[in-house]
Enzyme design. Structure first.
Site, mmCIF file in Angstrom:
data_model
loop_
_atom_site.group_PDB
_atom_site.id
_atom_site.type_symbol
_atom_site.label_atom_id
_atom_site.label_comp_id
_atom_site.label_asym_id
_atom_site.label_seq_id
_atom_site.Cartn_x
_atom_site.Cartn_y
_atom_site.Cartn_z
ATOM 1 N N ASP A 5 0.862 -1.181 0.000
ATOM 2 C CA ASP A 5 0.000 0.000 0.000
ATOM 3 C C ASP A 5 0.892 1.221 0.000
ATOM 4 O OD1 ASP A 5 -1.902 2.128 0.715
ATOM 5 O OD2 ASP A 5 -3.260 0.474 1.180
ATOM 6 N N ASP A 50 -5.718 -3.698 -7.025
ATOM 7 C CA ASP A 50 -6.844 -2.844 -6.634
ATOM 8 C C ASP A 50 -6.335 -1.405 -6.621
ATOM 9 O OD1 ASP A 50 -9.451 -2.265 -5.848
ATOM 10 O OD2 ASP A 50 -8.940 -2.340 -3.724
ATOM 11 N N CYS A 103 -13.397 0.362 -7.303
ATOM 12 C CA CYS A 103 -14.740 0.588 -6.756
ATOM 13 C C CYS A 103 -15.357 1.799 -7.456
ATOM 14 C CB CYS A 103 -14.709 0.762 -5.241
ATOM 15 S SG CYS A 103 -13.569 2.021 -4.649
#
Length: 329
Positions: A5, A50, A103
């Protein structure tokens, strides 16, 4: 499992949650820019990519996002998402799977990125038909056509139509944002999956599953200079990891559960205790960039004893919170 991340606080939160799984878990948490993530060891069997997105698929649970949402968010994120996806494709082994997800429901962040990724791979990637997976979860197929609009909600038919616009406007658009031309060579974007809120009373999500069928062509490997990173020796890798932690390599193993990879630094930072297999793995976890510059991985968690994570996470959160408070003032 290697989890990355770019935001240090989120990486520490993830490491904190891993503590309940035990110190011997074969997992490593790092924080690094995704588009230049160095390879740790060999190529991966699976990569879940992602990417950062506008988040308009979360509006049901975060209605406040309506106030800040605008089409320009997708224009700004498209290139970054493609860079991260290209690097992910470079890190997965031939025959392995790459899952690209957001998303967001914006095709500029979804199908447009997948189409650009397939075009850049030149046949080294293929879209997998996953419609038979989890049949109880309803979904819609990916889009083959869409419109590109600017912040003023004006339709932009093509990149050529912007020729008379100022440079500041033209530079916000990329050729890959527009739908690919039809014909036999058109990518099967209908194999992408759109999980829409009204189909299963959920949030919105986009998923595309790709298989790597061949090595990526030169210049398409997710590196800034278009080449693979140069592998470093084990000694240089350990030195770079130590520099990233402000720690020095340990001279001897300690304890029964693992090896001490680094000792405490003069500033008092905690040592990392890792299982032997993770220690060997991290010995090759850093690479140089194509121009020879160092690119160390900042390792947040490497199977270290769970009790050592909570204080570090809370301290980092407090420090970042204080910094944000000062900036607001």
């Amino acid at each position: 499992v290697v989890a990355n991340d770019a935001e240090p606080l989120r990486a520490y939160v993830l490491a904190h949650r891993l503590r309940s799984l035990g110190a011997g878990l074969n997992a490593v948490v790092v924080t690094h820019r995704g588009q230049t993530l160095p390879r740790a060891g060999e190529e991966y069997d699976r990569v879940l990519c992602d990417v950062p997105c506008s988040g308009d698929g979360t509006l049901r649970k975060e209605p406040a996002l309506w106030a800040s949402w605008r089409p320009g968010l997708s224009l700004r994120l498209h290139s970054l998402q493609l860079q991260i996806a290209l690097r992910a494709a470079a890190l997965v082994r031939v025959g392995g799977l790459l899952c690209y997800s957001t998303c967001s429901l914006s095709p500029l962040e979804d199908e447009a990125v997948v189409a650009s990724l397939l075009r850049a791979a030149r046949g080294a990637l293929e879209l997998v038909d996953a419609s038979g997976k989890l049949p109880e979860l309803p979904r819609a197929p990916g889009l083959r056509n869409w419109q590109v609009i600017d912040d003023a909600m004006r339709r932009v038919p093509s990149l050529a139509s912007l020729s008379s616009e100022p440079l500041t406007v033209r530079r916000r658009f990329r050729a890959g944002m527009f739908p690919p031309k039809g014909g036999d060579g058109a990518p099967p974007l209908e194999r992408c999956m759109r999980f829409l809120p009204h189909l299963a009373d959920t949030g919105a999500f986009f998923v595309a599953l790709l298989r790597k069928t061949a090595p990526l062509p030169p210049g398409r490997r997710g590196q800034r200079h278009g080449q693979e990173a140069l592998p470093l020796s084990k000694q240089r890798a350990a030195a770079q990891l130590a520099a990233g932690h402000s720690l020095r390599p340990a001279e001897a193993p300690v304890g029964r559960e693992g090896e001490r990879l680094f000792t405490r630094s003069p500033s008092g930072r905690r040592a990392l205790h890792v299982p032997p297999r993770v220690a060997r793995f991290l010995g090759f976890a850093a690479e140089g960039t194509a121009d020879g510059a160092s690119s160390p991985l900042c390792v947040v968690h490497a199977g270290c004893p769970p009790g050592e994570l909570e204080e570090d996470a809370e301290a980092l959160a407090a420090r970042l919170g204080a910094k944000k408070s000062r900036a607001e003032r």
